[in-house]
Structures are given as structure tokens and as C-alpha cells.
Design a protein around this motif. Structure first.
Motif, PDB file in Angstrom:
ATOM      1  N   LEU A 169      18.227 -56.469  -2.648  1.00 26.58           N
ATOM      2  CA  LEU A 169      18.522 -55.297  -1.813  1.00 26.58           C
ATOM      3  C   LEU A 169      19.976 -55.240  -1.348  1.00 26.58           C
ATOM      4  CD1 LEU A 169      15.216 -55.232   0.231  1.00 26.58           C
ATOM      5  CD2 LEU A 169      15.891 -53.658  -1.587  1.00 26.58           C
TER       6      LEU A 169
ATOM      7  N   VAL B 208      22.315 -52.018  -2.179  1.00 24.70           N
ATOM      8  CA  VAL B 208      21.493 -50.836  -2.473  1.00 24.70           C
ATOM      9  C   VAL B 208      22.000 -49.657  -1.650  1.00 24.70           C
ATOM     10  CG1 VAL B 208      19.169 -49.855  -2.190  1.00 24.70           C
ATOM     11  CG2 VAL B 208      19.454 -52.140  -3.119  1.00 24.70           C
ATOM     12  N   GLN B 209      22.076 -48.498  -2.274  1.00 21.54           N
ATOM     13  CA  GLN B 209      22.514 -47.287  -1.583  1.00 21.54           C
ATOM     14  C   GLN B 209      21.331 -46.676  -0.834  1.00 21.54           C
ATOM     15  OE1 GLN B 209      24.313 -44.348  -4.111  1.00 21.54           O
ATOM     16  NE2 GLN B 209      25.340 -43.379  -2.398  1.00 21.54           N
ATOM     17  N   VAL B 210      21.531 -46.303   0.433  1.00 22.37           N
ATOM     18  CA  VAL B 210      20.475 -45.747   1.282  1.00 22.37           C
ATOM     19  C   VAL B 210      21.025 -44.595   2.110  1.00 22.37           C
ATOM     20  CG1 VAL B 210      19.160 -47.899   1.466  1.00 22.37           C
ATOM     21  CG2 VAL B 210      20.978 -47.443   3.091  1.00 22.37           C
TER      22      VAL B 210
ATOM     23  N   TRP C  91      12.272 -54.423  -6.217  1.00 17.85           N
ATOM     24  CA  TRP C  91      12.209 -54.154  -4.771  1.00 17.85           C
ATOM     25  C   TRP C  91      12.640 -52.723  -4.494  1.00 17.85           C
ATOM     26  CZ3 TRP C  91       9.600 -57.075  -1.622  1.00 17.85           C
ATOM     27  CH2 TRP C  91       9.401 -58.421  -1.949  1.00 17.85           C
ATOM     28  N   VAL C  92      11.783 -51.980  -3.813  1.00 20.39           N
ATOM     29  CA  VAL C  92      12.031 -50.564  -3.525  1.00 20.39           C
ATOM     30  C   VAL C  92      12.023 -50.363  -2.009  1.00 20.39           C
ATOM     31  CG1 VAL C  92      11.160 -48.216  -3.797  1.00 20.39           C
ATOM     32  CG2 VAL C  92      10.967 -49.839  -5.684  1.00 20.39           C
ATOM     33  N   VAL C  93      13.084 -49.759  -1.479  1.00 24.28           N
ATOM     34  CA  VAL C  93      13.170 -49.462  -0.048  1.00 24.28           C
ATOM     35  C   VAL C  93      12.151 -48.368   0.284  1.00 24.28           C
ATOM     36  CG1 VAL C  93      14.633 -48.526   1.786  1.00 24.28           C
ATOM     37  CG2 VAL C  93      15.586 -50.133   0.122  1.00 24.28           C
TER      38      VAL C  93
ATOM     39  N   TRP D  43      25.622 -48.059   2.068  1.00 24.93           N
ATOM     40  CA  TRP D  43      25.154 -49.219   1.321  1.00 24.93           C
ATOM     41  C   TRP D  43      24.632 -50.297   2.272  1.00 24.93           C
ATOM     42  CZ3 TRP D  43      25.463 -48.487  -3.886  1.00 24.93           C
ATOM     43  CH2 TRP D  43      26.315 -47.487  -4.322  1.00 24.93           C
TER      44      TRP D  43
END
Length: 90
Positions: free
Chosen positions: A10, A13-15, A44-46, A78
Motif C-alpha cells: 500500500l 498507492v494513490q487515494v 491489497w485493495v483500499v 499518495w
């Protein structure tokens, strides 16, 4: 097959920047709490992104799912400096 470390997977990861719990804007440099689930096809998925108001425990885990709570620094969209706080499967 071994699963990748959630913190390592993670990191970077862009969020988004809105808390899923209180709708407050998360700013660059703020600490974020992230709930993620592992899927065989996707890794792994947010699932939820929260500001510091988020829970740091999983509670009742979903049947058979590998779930994790991580803390990270939100930096311009990020996740950086990710650290695992709680995981349903050790």
C-alpha cells in the motif's frame, strides 16, 4: 503462495483526500487510517480512507477475508510511510 506485506503493497498507492467516516478533507502531511482487503486477483485493495478519526482495530472480520488497518502519511494524493496497525490474519 505468500501474500505481500500490506504495508509494502500500500506504500505509494494513490487515494482520494476525503475521509469516508466524517467527510473532512485530508491534507498533505496529515496522518490517514486506511482499511484494505486482500483479493487474489487484485492484491491489497483500499476499501476505506479515513482521517485520524478512523478506527485502528478490525472488529468483526469478514468470513475468510484477509483485512488490514494501516496508518500512513497522506502526501499529495499518495500514501507514504505506511505502517500495519491491525490485521485479521497474522
Amino acid at each position: 503462495m505468500t501474500r505481500p506485506s500490506p504495508a509494502a503493497a500500500l506504500n505509494g498507492v494513490q487515494v482520494g483526500n476525503i475521509c469516508d467516516r466524517c467527510n473532512r478533507r485530508i491534507r498533505t502531511g496529515d496522518k490517514a487510517v486506511v482499511y484494505a482487503t486482500y483479493y487474489n486477483a487484485d492484491g491489497w485493495v483500499v476499501r476505506r480512507m479515513m482521517c485520524d478519526c478512523g478506527s485502528r482495530t478490525i472488529g468483526l472480520p469478514t468470513d475468510g477475508a484477509d483485512e488490514v488497518i494501516v496508518e500512513a502519511v497522506y502526501w499529495s494524493g499518495w500514501l507514504v510511510s505506511v505502517k500495519t496497525v491491525d490485521r485479521s490474519r497474522p
